[in-house]
Design an enzyme around this catalytic site. Sequence first.
Site, PDB file in Angstrom:
ATOM      1  N   HIS A   1     -67.598  32.207  -2.343  1.00 17.36           N
ATOM      2  CA  HIS A   1     -66.198  32.378  -1.975  1.00 17.36           C
ATOM      3  C   HIS A   1     -65.997  32.801  -0.531  1.00 17.36           C
ATOM      4  O   HIS A   1     -65.016  32.449   0.101  1.00 17.36           O
ATOM      5  CB  HIS A   1     -65.534  33.409  -2.896  1.00 17.36           C
ATOM      6  CG  HIS A   1     -64.052  33.462  -2.728  1.00 17.36           C
ATOM      7  ND1 HIS A   1     -63.242  32.400  -3.058  1.00 17.36           N
ATOM      8  CD2 HIS A   1     -63.241  34.418  -2.212  1.00 17.36           C
ATOM      9  CE1 HIS A   1     -61.991  32.716  -2.773  1.00 17.36           C
ATOM     10  NE2 HIS A   1     -61.962  33.912  -2.249  1.00 17.36           N
TER      11      HIS A   1
ATOM     12  N   ASN B   1     -59.331  23.678   8.461  1.00 15.15           N
ATOM     13  CA  ASN B   1     -58.407  24.742   8.861  1.00 15.15           C
ATOM     14  C   ASN B   1     -59.060  26.050   8.461  1.00 15.15           C
ATOM     15  O   ASN B   1     -59.398  26.227   7.293  1.00 15.15           O
ATOM     16  CB  ASN B   1     -57.073  24.615   8.118  1.00 15.15           C
ATOM     17  CG  ASN B   1     -56.374  23.311   8.407  1.00 15.15           C
ATOM     18  OD1 ASN B   1     -56.507  22.755   9.504  1.00 15.15           O
ATOM     19  ND2 ASN B   1     -55.646  22.795   7.426  1.00 15.15           N
TER      20      ASN B   1
ATOM     21  N   HIS C   1     -61.507  29.980   0.353  1.00 13.84           N
ATOM     22  CA  HIS C   1     -62.848  29.492   0.035  1.00 13.84           C
ATOM     23  C   HIS C   1     -63.307  28.544   1.146  1.00 13.84           C
ATOM     24  O   HIS C   1     -62.512  27.733   1.606  1.00 13.84           O
ATOM     25  CB  HIS C   1     -62.787  28.747  -1.299  1.00 13.84           C
ATOM     26  CG  HIS C   1     -64.123  28.431  -1.858  1.00 13.84           C
ATOM     27  ND1 HIS C   1     -64.685  29.135  -2.900  1.00 13.84           N
ATOM     28  CD2 HIS C   1     -65.019  27.490  -1.514  1.00 13.84           C
ATOM     29  CE1 HIS C   1     -65.864  28.640  -3.173  1.00 13.84           C
ATOM     30  NE2 HIS C   1     -66.104  27.640  -2.342  1.00 13.84           N
TER      31      HIS C   1
ATOM     32  N   HIS D   1     -63.972  25.584   3.000  1.00 17.48           N
ATOM     33  CA  HIS D   1     -63.751  24.173   2.715  1.00 17.48           C
ATOM     34  C   HIS D   1     -63.056  23.493   3.876  1.00 17.48           C
ATOM     35  O   HIS D   1     -62.492  24.143   4.751  1.00 17.48           O
ATOM     36  CB  HIS D   1     -62.893  24.016   1.454  1.00 17.48           C
ATOM     37  CG  HIS D   1     -61.451  24.319   1.689  1.00 17.48           C
ATOM     38  ND1 HIS D   1     -60.969  25.597   1.882  1.00 17.48           N
ATOM     39  CD2 HIS D   1     -60.362  23.496   1.780  1.00 17.48           C
ATOM     40  CE1 HIS D   1     -59.664  25.554   2.057  1.00 17.48           C
ATOM     41  NE2 HIS D   1     -59.266  24.299   2.024  1.00 17.48           N
TER      42      HIS D   1
ATOM     43  N   GLN E   1     -61.123  19.323   4.762  1.00 18.36           N
ATOM     44  CA  GLN E   1     -60.413  18.221   4.113  1.00 18.36           C
ATOM     45  C   GLN E   1     -60.717  16.915   4.835  1.00 18.36           C
ATOM     46  O   GLN E   1     -61.238  16.933   5.958  1.00 18.36           O
ATOM     47  CB  GLN E   1     -58.901  18.477   4.129  1.00 18.36           C
ATOM     48  CG  GLN E   1     -58.493  19.751   3.387  1.00 18.36           C
ATOM     49  CD  GLN E   1     -57.010  20.023   3.508  1.00 18.36           C
ATOM     50  OE1 GLN E   1     -56.193  19.263   3.001  1.00 18.36           O
ATOM     51  NE2 GLN E   1     -56.656  21.095   4.203  1.00 18.36           N
TER      52      GLN E   1
HETATM   53 ZN    ZN Z   1     -63.723  30.765  -3.787  1.00 25.85          ZN
END
Ligand code: ZN
Length: 372
Positions: A144, A184, A195, A197, A199
């Site tokens: 996370h 972002n 979390h 990540h 896109q």
């Molecule tokens: Zn997470």
Amino acid sequence: MDLTSGIVARPSRLADGRELIYYDDADTSLPPERSIDARTLDPRPPTATMRQDVLTGEWVSIAAARQNRAFLPPAELDPLAPQTPTNPSEVPSDYDVAVFENRSPSFGPRIGTEFSLEDLDRIGLGRSLPSIGRCEVVCFSPEHEGSFGSQTESRARTVIEAWADRTAALSALPGIQQVFPFENRGEAIGVTLLHPHGQIYAYPYVTPRTQRLVESIEKFAGSNPGQSLFESILESERASDRVVLSGKHWTAFVPFAARWPVEVHMLPHRHVPDFAATNDEERDELASLYLTLLRGIDKLYDTPTPYIAAWHQAPVNVARDDIRLMLQVTSPRRAESKLKYLAGSEAAMGAWIGDVLPEATAAFIREGISTL
Ligand SMILES: [Zn+2]
């Protein structure tokens, strides 16, 4: 499906039919089997509609379904964490890197060639078209905490392989004109999920910024026959005191006319239009250089630097011999607790005022990198 460098892609489907692809690290500890998505999900929202702004000719996708997307959920209900009995998240199994279609996308799920670039280019009042396209979420880690910069080099390499694989796949879909991987990072940028990540947006048009770039390339060619704009940029930047990092295949620099308080561009030395065209050596070096760059930018202040990392790629059908793959990392942070806001001149007129001398930003970032 074996990709390069021992990375394996494992395509699958979510309960509502969306694609999910697992990308396993070359040194993964995961078993090959992945769980079925046993959730009962609502049908996917209909494809949004995009409207033409007759003042600029630009298309605006009105995706009202996005209003209900998750907003800073608690970690135990994080949609990007692997599923558990109490968290019916978007990823059924533990993973290294996972890529799946966004549940409330700005574009798609509809794809198709029902309109052409010429159709898009005409100007008219009240024009609307379906927001053909695809939006994907790229989870950098099942953990996370963190961002791209906190990943291992092996993991960074896996994400780069996923960007290349998705660029090739999305570019081949009917009606897709441009594929844009980005990240972002930080609440100051407006992220809704903390979390780690990124896109990928697959647009049904050539984006406004890239259309401007095509115009610049044509103008530059007009006054510099036989010279490539990107080759010339690379040459002049490498000779400047704005270089922050370089390797055998890539050079990162603060651009001559930087707009943001922190802005870094990175170019491959070879002409490649997009990630799919890069080779193994370039991807390997990028994994290490990109981590160093992001970690150096995080050293500028006592707390992590909010940023947008944008990977500009050549459109699918336009200017692929002239537009080179380019990273643009920007941050609005101009001091420990001060942000640059896009106000009247920038936001309304697109007329930018730079707050910091690009050469000073370059020295600042080099110093950040030197403390790593
Ligand atoms: Zn997470």
